[in-house]
Design a protein around this motif. Structure first.
Motif, short mmCIF file in Angstrom:
data_model
loop_
_atom_site.label_atom_id
_atom_site.label_comp_id
_atom_site.label_asym_id
_atom_site.label_seq_id
_atom_site.Cartn_x
_atom_site.Cartn_y
_atom_site.Cartn_z
N ALA A 1 40.89 50.65 25.09
CA ALA A 1 40.97 51.79 26.01
C ALA A 1 40.83 51.29 27.44
CB ALA A 1 39.86 52.79 25.69
N ILE A 2 41.82 51.57 28.28
CA ILE A 2 41.81 51.20 29.69
C ILE A 2 41.67 52.47 30.51
CG2 ILE A 2 43.01 50.00 31.55
CD1 ILE A 2 42.33 48.18 29.22
N ARG A 3 40.69 52.49 31.37
CA ARG A 3 40.42 53.69 32.17
C ARG A 3 40.32 53.33 33.65
NH1 ARG A 3 41.72 55.26 27.96
NH2 ARG A 3 40.62 56.66 26.50
N GLY A 4 40.92 54.21 34.48
CA GLY A 4 40.82 54.09 35.93
C GLY A 4 40.82 55.47 36.54
N ASP A 5 40.75 55.52 37.85
CA ASP A 5 40.71 56.83 38.51
C ASP A 5 41.91 57.69 38.16
OD1 ASP A 5 38.32 56.17 39.70
OD2 ASP A 5 39.23 55.48 41.58
N ALA A 6 43.08 57.06 38.08
CA ALA A 6 44.28 57.83 37.77
C ALA A 6 45.07 57.17 36.64
CB ALA A 6 45.15 57.97 39.03
N LEU B 1 49.00 47.52 34.09
CA LEU B 1 47.59 47.50 34.49
C LEU B 1 47.45 47.21 35.98
CD1 LEU B 1 44.55 47.41 33.74
CD2 LEU B 1 44.87 44.99 33.19
N PHE B 2 48.16 46.19 36.46
CA PHE B 2 48.04 45.83 37.87
C PHE B 2 48.59 46.94 38.76
CE2 PHE B 2 46.83 41.90 36.19
CZ PHE B 2 46.46 41.01 37.18
N ALA B 3 49.70 47.55 38.35
CA ALA B 3 50.26 48.65 39.15
C ALA B 3 49.29 49.81 39.22
CB ALA B 3 51.59 49.09 38.55
N ALA B 4 48.63 50.12 38.11
CA ALA B 4 47.67 51.22 38.10
C ALA B 4 46.47 50.93 38.99
CB ALA B 4 47.21 51.49 36.66
N ALA B 5 46.18 49.60 39.14
CA ALA B 5 45.05 49.20 40.01
C ALA B 5 45.49 49.06 41.47
CB ALA B 5 44.48 47.88 39.51
N GLY B 6 46.75 49.42 41.75
CA GLY B 6 47.24 49.35 43.12
C GLY B 6 47.60 47.94 43.55
N ARG B 7 47.93 47.08 42.58
CA ARG B 7 48.25 45.70 42.90
C ARG B 7 49.62 45.34 42.34
NH1 ARG B 7 44.00 43.53 45.20
NH2 ARG B 7 45.13 41.53 45.26
N ASP B 8 50.15 44.23 42.82
CA ASP B 8 51.45 43.75 42.36
C ASP B 8 51.22 42.50 41.51
OD1 ASP B 8 53.89 41.67 43.05
OD2 ASP B 8 54.59 43.74 42.78
N TYR B 9 51.57 42.58 40.23
CA TYR B 9 51.28 41.47 39.33
C TYR B 9 51.94 40.18 39.80
CZ TYR B 9 51.43 38.49 35.18
OH TYR B 9 51.33 37.42 34.33
N ALA B 10 53.21 40.25 40.17
CA ALA B 10 53.93 39.04 40.57
C ALA B 10 53.29 38.39 41.78
CB ALA B 10 55.39 39.37 40.85
N ALA B 11 52.86 39.20 42.75
CA ALA B 11 52.24 38.65 43.96
C ALA B 11 50.89 38.01 43.62
CB ALA B 11 52.07 39.74 45.01
N ASP B 12 50.10 38.69 42.80
CA ASP B 12 48.80 38.13 42.44
C ASP B 12 48.95 36.86 41.61
OD1 ASP B 12 47.29 39.99 43.79
OD2 ASP B 12 46.97 41.29 42.06
N LYS B 13 49.97 36.83 40.74
CA LYS B 13 50.22 35.62 39.96
C LYS B 13 50.60 34.47 40.89
CE LYS B 13 53.36 33.69 36.49
NZ LYS B 13 54.54 33.92 35.63
N GLN C 1 38.48 49.77 33.97
CA GLN C 1 37.50 49.37 32.97
C GLN C 1 38.14 49.33 31.59
OE1 GLN C 1 34.40 52.32 33.42
NE2 GLN C 1 33.39 51.19 35.07
N ALA C 2 37.57 48.46 30.74
CA ALA C 2 38.08 48.31 29.37
C ALA C 2 36.97 48.55 28.37
CB ALA C 2 38.66 46.92 29.17
#
Length: 552
Positions: free
Chosen positions: A101-106, A256-268, A285-286
């Motif tokens: 279960a993955i939970r975030g604000d939205a 997951l990264f998009a939901a956290a407001g981040r860009d996976y490719a950029a962070d990678k 949170q997981a």
């Protein structure tokens, strides 16, 4: 009371074994090796062996076969008066009903076991898990002071769940000056990443699966991580390990990264630099509960010995793992993972070598140990146990030659022979001479980015300093050329590796596997008749352990 029928069957089986043990005088050594390979692979890859899972009836059948045939050849028990070395293991089978279960604000997602994630644990407990555990991206999850690299610098992950990239920055950048460039280091392996996360105090770790970086498709992760997770039985029940060890596919990571407001490719991309700083994933949170079925079992390494005539306390060890993935009751259709190439072929190689050492003239001056180890598929457990409880001390162990998956792709004869961990030790000097006599060249492994040196049983012995050589399938086919060989090997990895389709076919061309066995035979014979102790090359991480073991 034994029935007359059973007595007759046993007698017939013994007669067949004795007949097999007599080499056919008309056959060349190469032909005999190929015949032995076919004979043993055909047997050990049958459905009746149920995938050779440790601690099952399939194990009993396997070790009975090995002991019977080593004895028929004239080998001696390798562990005192016993053919076996007991290895206590615990199988932890996680209920596949687990939901991550993955939970975030939205964001609210429940990922299912199998296609959307895989989770397991090394903890040998009935129930474990994580609850509302904060997710932190730690890049490649590497702490390597000697390389000036620490992805955990200035971040506290205690009780949190880290999200980690597979492989290492060298592969990501293809920069030969960074780690080992395209060739994976141990820091790129999943087992290192889980172990380092535990050392940092994390509760869980989720590795992002990318096929190129992992060197195998998601299906391999799903098949390898479902069913029983086997570990060496621990007094503390491995409570010092992570509560949750998991994988998520690339698509899930991107969500997951998009939901956290981040860009996976950029962070990678940022994670491929030494100045990378870990980042919390936007309050995500997981949670997951792992309900486990526990089974304490006794498994076994099989040890067969040819005692040396002049220096019996010094030994050359040939290794191959006898286990595979067993049966997956939840799979539709064929659910028996026979492991014909992986690794009935390597075990067959042990028996083929034993025949040659025992029937090839004078007895070797140094001892030769044929070690068929258990639970390689569960993390090199049998060889790890042997390295910690050796039958010959490391300082008296001259070298290790490992065989794993030697029939992969059935490529036939090749112009080249590939070394995994190319450049590591002086054993390659022996290989070069033997290969030249076969009219072949020595090359680096075809896919160094796979980190294969850290994925088979020689690694356990290397870690205690024993020079270890591991050959793999070269692809320059004598008959069809390199492009054909490359395609064949890629097809095996994509469609048969760790899948039920890794099954024996009498039409297999095992001449290439026989080439490998004959190389290992020639190198072993040279070492058994010499006083040499090959060394690691300068700069190799195992050299210090070897020097320490040889120091009075």
């Amino acid at each position: 009371m034994t029935s007359p029928l059973a007595t007759l069957a046993a007698a017939c089986g013994l007669s067949a074994t004795l007949a097999w043990s007599q080499a056919a005088a008309a056959l060349t050594v190469d032909e005999q090796v190929q015949k032995d390979l076919h004979f043993h692979i055909a047997e050990l890859a049958q459905d009746t062996y149920a995938g050779r899972e440790p601690g099952t009836a399939g194990e009993e059948m396997t070790i009975d076969w090995l002991v019977e045939h080593f004895a028929a050849l004239g080998a001696k028990p390798g562990n005192g008066d016993s053919w076996l070395q007991e290895v206590a293991i615990t199988a932890v089978t996680t209920d596949p009903a687990a939901v991550l279960a993955i939970r975030g604000d939205a964001f609210n997602a429940d990922w299912a076991y199998g296609e959307e994630m895989m989770v397991s644990t090394q903890q040998q407990v009935a129930t474990t898990g994580i609850a509302a555990s904060e997710l932190v991206f730690v890049g490649y999850g590497i702490n390597a002071p000697e390389r000036g690299w620490n992805d955990y610098a200035d971040v506290d992950v205690t009780g949190k769940t880290v999200v980690v990239l597979i492989n290492d920055p060298g592969f990501a950048t293809q920069d030969p000056a960074l780690f080992n460039g395209n060739a994976m280091t141990y820091y790129g392996r999943w087992d290192y990443k889980y172990a380092e996360a535990a050392r940092q105090g994390a509760a869980g770790a989720l590795i992002v699966h990318e096929t190129d970086a992992a060197a195998y498709p998601w299906e391999v992760v799903r098949n390898s991580w479902s069913g029983a997770k086997i570990g060496l039985t621990a007094e503390n029940r491995h409570r010092d390990k992570l509560a949750v060890e998991g994988w998520i596919p690339l698509a899930q990571a991107q969500r997951l990264f998009a939901a956290a407001g981040r860009d996976y490719a950029a962070d990678k991309a940022a994670a491929a630099h030494a100045d990378f700083e870990a980042v919390a994933l936007g309050g995500m949170q997981a949670s997951v509960t792992l309900n486990n079925n526990l089974s304490d079992r006794m498994s076994h390494n099989v040890a067969a010995l040819v005692p040396g005539s002049q220096h019996p306390d010094e030994v050359i060890i040939y290794t191959a793992h006898w286990d595979h993935l067993g049966v997956r009751p939840g799979d539709a259709g064929d659910n028996i993972y026979n492991g014909a190439s992986d690794n009935a072929s390597g075990v067959a190689g042990l028996l083929a070598l034993a025949r040659q050492f025992l029937t090839g003239g004078e007895r070797p001056e140094r001892s030769v140990l044929f070690l068929a180890v258990t639970a390689e598929e569960s993390g090199l457990l049998g060889s790890k146990f042997y390295a910690e409880n050796p039958l010959f001390p490391p300082e008296k162990t001259v070298a290790n030659f490992n065989m794993d998956n030697i029939a992969a792709g059935n490529l036939g004869r090749t112009h080249d022979v590939a070394v995994v961990g190319y450049g590591n030790s002086e054993l390659e000097d022996y290989l070069l001479r033997a290969a030249q006599r076969q009219g072949r060249v020595v090359v680096q492994e075809p896919y160094p980015e796979k980190g294969s040196y850290y994925r088979s049983d020689h690694f356990s012995l290397a870690k205690v300093g024993i020079p270890a050589l591991y050959l793999t399938n070269a692809t320059d086919s004598v008959e069809h050329g390199k492009a054909w060989g490359d395609a064949r090997l890629r097809d095996y990895v994509a469609n048969h590796y760790h899948k039920p389709s890794d099954e024996y076919d009498p039409a297999w061309d095992l001449s290439g596997a026989a080439q490998e066995v004959l190389l290992l035979l020639e190198m072993g014979r040279e070492l058994t008749s010499s006083r040499d102790f090959p060394e690691w090359r300068d700069g190799v991480e195992f050299k210090a352990a070897r020097e320490a073991s040889l120091t009075p």
